[in-house]
Design a protein around this motif. Structure first.
Motif, PDB file in Angstrom:
ATOM      1  N   PHE A 134       4.463   6.429   1.331  1.00 23.83           N
ATOM      2  CA  PHE A 134       3.221   6.612   0.288  1.00 23.83           C
ATOM      3  C   PHE A 134       3.847   6.847  -1.237  1.00 23.83           C
ATOM      4  O   PHE A 134       5.028   7.553  -1.237  1.00 23.83           O
ATOM      5  CB  PHE A 134       2.740   7.393   0.704  1.00 23.83           C
ATOM      6  CG  PHE A 134       1.528   7.787   0.235  1.00 23.83           C
ATOM      7  CD1 PHE A 134       0.302   6.634   1.046  1.00 23.83           C
ATOM      8  CD2 PHE A 134       0.903   8.059  -0.555  1.00 23.83           C
ATOM      9  CE1 PHE A 134      -1.279   6.021   0.713  1.00 23.83           C
ATOM     10  CE2 PHE A 134      -0.667   8.678  -1.032  1.00 23.83           C
ATOM     11  CZ  PHE A 134      -1.938   7.131  -0.149  1.00 23.83           C
ATOM     12  N   PRO A 135       3.144   6.384  -1.938  1.00 24.31           N
ATOM     13  CA  PRO A 135       4.086   7.126  -3.806  1.00 24.31           C
ATOM     14  C   PRO A 135       3.894   8.212  -4.190  1.00 24.31           C
ATOM     15  O   PRO A 135       2.973   8.818  -3.437  1.00 24.31           O
ATOM     16  CB  PRO A 135       2.910   6.008  -3.998  1.00 24.31           C
ATOM     17  CG  PRO A 135       2.149   5.970  -3.935  1.00 24.31           C
ATOM     18  CD  PRO A 135       2.720   5.317  -1.784  1.00 24.31           C
ATOM     19  N   GLU A 136       4.529   8.624  -4.728  1.00 27.59           N
ATOM     20  CA  GLU A 136       4.394  10.321  -4.875  1.00 27.59           C
ATOM     21  C   GLU A 136       3.456  10.335  -6.431  1.00 27.59           C
ATOM     22  O   GLU A 136       3.371   9.521  -6.811  1.00 27.59           O
ATOM     23  CB  GLU A 136       5.637  10.789  -6.264  1.00 27.59           C
ATOM     24  CG  GLU A 136       6.811  10.997  -5.602  1.00 27.59           C
ATOM     25  CD  GLU A 136       5.967  11.899  -4.601  1.00 27.59           C
ATOM     26  OE1 GLU A 136       6.542  12.828  -5.342  1.00 27.59           O
ATOM     27  OE2 GLU A 136       7.548  12.305  -4.074  1.00 27.59           O
ATOM     28  N   ARG A 137       2.199  11.886  -5.836  1.00 21.85           N
ATOM     29  CA  ARG A 137       1.074  11.248  -6.836  1.00 21.85           C
ATOM     30  C   ARG A 137       1.599  12.126  -8.936  1.00 21.85           C
ATOM     31  O   ARG A 137       2.256  12.718  -8.777  1.00 21.85           O
ATOM     32  CB  ARG A 137       0.052  12.832  -6.567  1.00 21.85           C
ATOM     33  CG  ARG A 137      -0.413  12.928  -7.547  1.00 21.85           C
ATOM     34  CD  ARG A 137      -2.160  13.425  -6.325  1.00 21.85           C
ATOM     35  NE  ARG A 137      -1.864  14.829  -5.708  1.00 21.85           N
ATOM     36  CZ  ARG A 137      -2.624  15.392  -5.057  1.00 21.85           C
ATOM     37  NH1 ARG A 137      -3.958  15.050  -4.943  1.00 21.85           N
ATOM     38  NH2 ARG A 137      -2.354  16.467  -4.474  1.00 21.85           N
ATOM     39  N   MET A 194      -0.995  -2.915   9.523  1.00 21.39           N
ATOM     40  CA  MET A 194      -1.623  -1.885   9.752  1.00 21.39           C
ATOM     41  C   MET A 194      -1.680  -1.688   8.208  1.00 21.39           C
ATOM     42  O   MET A 194      -1.988  -1.719   7.059  1.00 21.39           O
ATOM     43  CB  MET A 194      -3.179  -2.404  10.327  1.00 21.39           C
ATOM     44  CG  MET A 194      -4.242  -1.116  10.159  1.00 21.39           C
ATOM     45  SD  MET A 194      -5.470  -2.421   9.667  1.00 21.39           S
ATOM     46  CE  MET A 194      -6.558  -1.499   8.995  1.00 21.39           C
ATOM     47  N   LEU A 195      -1.139  -0.428   8.815  1.00 22.11           N
ATOM     48  CA  LEU A 195      -1.181   0.872   7.857  1.00 22.11           C
ATOM     49  C   LEU A 195      -0.021   0.361   6.829  1.00 22.11           C
ATOM     50  O   LEU A 195      -0.266   1.100   5.507  1.00 22.11           O
ATOM     51  CB  LEU A 195       0.049   1.837   8.468  1.00 22.11           C
ATOM     52  CG  LEU A 195      -0.801   3.142   9.943  1.00 22.11           C
ATOM     53  CD1 LEU A 195       0.706   4.111  10.066  1.00 22.11           C
ATOM     54  CD2 LEU A 195      -1.673   3.268   9.187  1.00 22.11           C
ATOM     55  N   ASN A 196       0.536  -0.024   6.307  1.00 20.07           N
ATOM     56  CA  ASN A 196       1.398  -0.921   4.730  1.00 20.07           C
ATOM     57  C   ASN A 196       0.374  -1.287   4.310  1.00 20.07           C
ATOM     58  O   ASN A 196       0.169  -1.456   3.154  1.00 20.07           O
ATOM     59  CB  ASN A 196       2.452  -1.670   5.163  1.00 20.07           C
ATOM     60  CG  ASN A 196       2.361  -2.859   6.281  1.00 20.07           C
ATOM     61  OD1 ASN A 196       0.967  -2.987   6.400  1.00 20.07           O
ATOM     62  ND2 ASN A 196       3.232  -3.155   6.677  1.00 20.07           N
ATOM     63  N   ARG A 197      -0.608  -2.167   4.610  1.00 19.16           N
ATOM     64  CA  ARG A 197      -1.633  -2.696   4.056  1.00 19.16           C
ATOM     65  C   ARG A 197      -2.620  -1.351   3.359  1.00 19.16           C
ATOM     66  O   ARG A 197      -3.684  -1.475   2.531  1.00 19.16           O
ATOM     67  CB  ARG A 197      -2.806  -3.041   4.964  1.00 19.16           C
ATOM     68  CG  ARG A 197      -2.057  -5.027   5.347  1.00 19.16           C
ATOM     69  CD  ARG A 197      -3.475  -5.974   5.070  1.00 19.16           C
ATOM     70  NE  ARG A 197      -2.664  -7.153   5.738  1.00 19.16           N
ATOM     71  CZ  ARG A 197      -3.130  -8.387   5.457  1.00 19.16           C
ATOM     72  NH1 ARG A 197      -4.342  -8.415   5.905  1.00 19.16           N
ATOM     73  NH2 ARG A 197      -2.498  -9.400   5.525  1.00 19.16           N
ATOM     74  N   LEU A 198      -2.881  -0.634   3.798  1.00 21.28           N
ATOM     75  CA  LEU A 198      -3.432   0.965   2.728  1.00 21.28           C
ATOM     76  C   LEU A 198      -2.849   1.256   2.091  1.00 21.28           C
ATOM     77  O   LEU A 198      -3.008   2.194   1.708  1.00 21.28           O
ATOM     78  CB  LEU A 198      -4.136   1.589   4.375  1.00 21.28           C
ATOM     79  CG  LEU A 198      -4.418   0.736   5.760  1.00 21.28           C
ATOM     80  CD1 LEU A 198      -4.785   2.213   6.887  1.00 21.28           C
ATOM     81  CD2 LEU A 198      -6.238   1.260   4.879  1.00 21.28           C
ATOM     82  N   ASN A 199      -1.291   0.734   1.958  1.00 22.22           N
ATOM     83  CA  ASN A 199      -0.717   1.800   1.530  1.00 22.22           C
ATOM     84  C   ASN A 199      -0.529   1.323   0.151  1.00 22.22           C
ATOM     85  O   ASN A 199       0.064   0.096  -0.870  1.00 22.22           O
ATOM     86  CB  ASN A 199       1.200   1.631   1.454  1.00 22.22           C
ATOM     87  CG  ASN A 199       2.355   2.648   1.739  1.00 22.22           C
ATOM     88  OD1 ASN A 199       1.590   3.781   1.611  1.00 22.22           O
ATOM     89  ND2 ASN A 199       3.384   2.504   1.139  1.00 22.22           N
ATOM     90  N   PRO A 200      -0.939   2.067  -1.187  1.00 23.66           N
ATOM     91  CA  PRO A 200      -1.029   1.514  -2.741  1.00 23.66           C
ATOM     92  C   PRO A 200       0.503   1.886  -2.812  1.00 23.66           C
ATOM     93  O   PRO A 200       2.097   2.551  -2.699  1.00 23.66           O
ATOM     94  CB  PRO A 200      -1.858   2.564  -3.514  1.00 23.66           C
ATOM     95  CG  PRO A 200      -1.530   4.254  -2.854  1.00 23.66           C
ATOM     96  CD  PRO A 200      -1.108   3.975  -0.956  1.00 23.66           C
ATOM     97  N   LYS A 201       1.272   1.306  -4.197  1.00 19.63           N
ATOM     98  CA  LYS A 201       2.035   1.251  -4.737  1.00 19.63           C
ATOM     99  C   LYS A 201       1.658   2.028  -5.729  1.00 19.63           C
ATOM    100  O   LYS A 201       3.147   2.656  -5.982  1.00 19.63           O
ATOM    101  CB  LYS A 201       2.396  -0.574  -5.889  1.00 19.63           C
ATOM    102  CG  LYS A 201       2.016  -1.558  -5.255  1.00 19.63           C
ATOM    103  CD  LYS A 201       3.409  -1.800  -4.678  1.00 19.63           C
ATOM    104  CE  LYS A 201       3.204  -3.471  -4.640  1.00 19.63           C
ATOM    105  NZ  LYS A 201       2.393  -3.665  -3.418  1.00 19.63           N
ATOM    106  N   GLU A 202       0.995   2.666  -6.465  1.00 23.83           N
ATOM    107  CA  GLU A 202       1.159   4.355  -7.678  1.00 23.83           C
ATOM    108  C   GLU A 202      -0.578   4.292  -6.729  1.00 23.83           C
ATOM    109  O   GLU A 202      -1.011   4.659  -6.150  1.00 23.83           O
ATOM    110  CB  GLU A 202       1.352   3.923  -8.841  1.00 23.83           C
ATOM    111  CG  GLU A 202       2.165   2.685  -9.007  1.00 23.83           C
ATOM    112  CD  GLU A 202       3.211   2.780 -10.396  1.00 23.83           C
ATOM    113  OE1 GLU A 202       3.022   3.655 -11.539  1.00 23.83           O
ATOM    114  OE2 GLU A 202       2.022   1.344 -11.708  1.00 23.83           O
ATOM    115  N   TRP A 203      -0.279   5.890  -7.293  1.00 25.68           N
ATOM    116  CA  TRP A 203      -1.135   7.532  -7.184  1.00 25.68           C
ATOM    117  C   TRP A 203      -1.338   8.281  -7.754  1.00 25.68           C
ATOM    118  O   TRP A 203       0.066   8.549  -8.568  1.00 25.68           O
ATOM    119  CB  TRP A 203      -0.541   8.229  -6.109  1.00 25.68           C
ATOM    120  CG  TRP A 203      -1.545   9.502  -5.396  1.00 25.68           C
ATOM    121  CD1 TRP A 203      -3.220   8.998  -5.714  1.00 25.68           C
ATOM    122  CD2 TRP A 203      -1.653   9.711  -4.170  1.00 25.68           C
ATOM    123  NE1 TRP A 203      -3.844  10.159  -5.508  1.00 25.68           N
ATOM    124  CE2 TRP A 203      -2.532  11.215  -4.653  1.00 25.68           C
ATOM    125  CE3 TRP A 203      -1.320  10.468  -3.306  1.00 25.68           C
ATOM    126  CZ2 TRP A 203      -3.155  11.772  -3.864  1.00 25.68           C
ATOM    127  CZ3 TRP A 203      -0.958  11.254  -2.762  1.00 25.68           C
ATOM    128  CH2 TRP A 203      -1.949  12.900  -2.988  1.00 25.68           C
TER     129      TRP A 203
END
Ligand SMILES: [Mg+2]
Length: 177
Positions: free
Chosen positions: A169-172, A1-10
């Motif tokens: 999680f991607p770097e902002r 579930m959690l990886n579905r909330l992970n964007p590729k970029e931020w």
């Protein structure tokens, strides 16, 4: 579930996302959220900044299509989209797949050719990931939002912290304005 909330970029702001990099990834269509992504929450089309207009021009120049997918009221989303001269889908809530599929049908793009950009993990990013699109999170433009969204934000922050601890999680990127 959690990886579905992970964007590729931020990115901090939508207009800081480099369009040429999207093209290099094979992206042909851009699905974008309205509130707190294109404009501050409940903002009107006149609040679309010069930077946003320039970014939209850049998309057109590189022949990228764009479609707003919003959980906001249909008439307001329509007015906004028509004002900017872009496509829109409203009326079916994210993170359901239907509005994203409709947007891709309007643009004639496949999930691999589509990026979803928005400010919420549980609607924009989850929905985009469920459809197999490339996903980019942006920091919300304003602190103002629905009370229910404020509660969701608390959970969102916990999810981000956990994914950051896992190192996925991607770097902002970009700068706050
Ligand atoms: Mg939003």
């Amino acid at each position: 579930m959690l990886n579905r909330l992970n964007p590729k970029e931020w990115y901090e702001r939508l207009w800081q996302i480099p369009i040429n990099e999207l093209v290099e990834k094979g992206i042909k269509g851009v699905i974008v959220d309205l509130d707190n992504t294109l404009v501050p929450w409940r903002g009107d089309p006149s609040q679309a900044s010069d930077k946003l207009h320039k970014w939209l021009e850049g998309l057109k120049k590189l022949k990228l299509d764009i479609c707003i997918v919003s959980n906001g009221g249909s008439s307001r989303v329509r007015e906004f989209a028509e004002n900017l001269g872009i496509k829109f889908v409203a009326g079916v809530p994210k993170p359901r797949r239907t509005p994203f599929k409709k947007a891709m049908a309007l643009m004639g793009t496949s999930p691999e050719e589509t990026v979803v950009i928005g400010d919420q993990l549980f609607t924009d990013i989850l929905g985009g990931n469920r459809c197999g699109c490339y996903t980019i999170l942006v920091t919300p433009q304003a602190k103002k939002e629905f009370f229910s969204t404020k509660i969701v934000r608390r959970i969102e922050r916990k999810v981000i912290l956990r994914l950051q601890r896992e190192g996925v999680f991607p770097e902002r990127k970009g700068e706050a304005e």
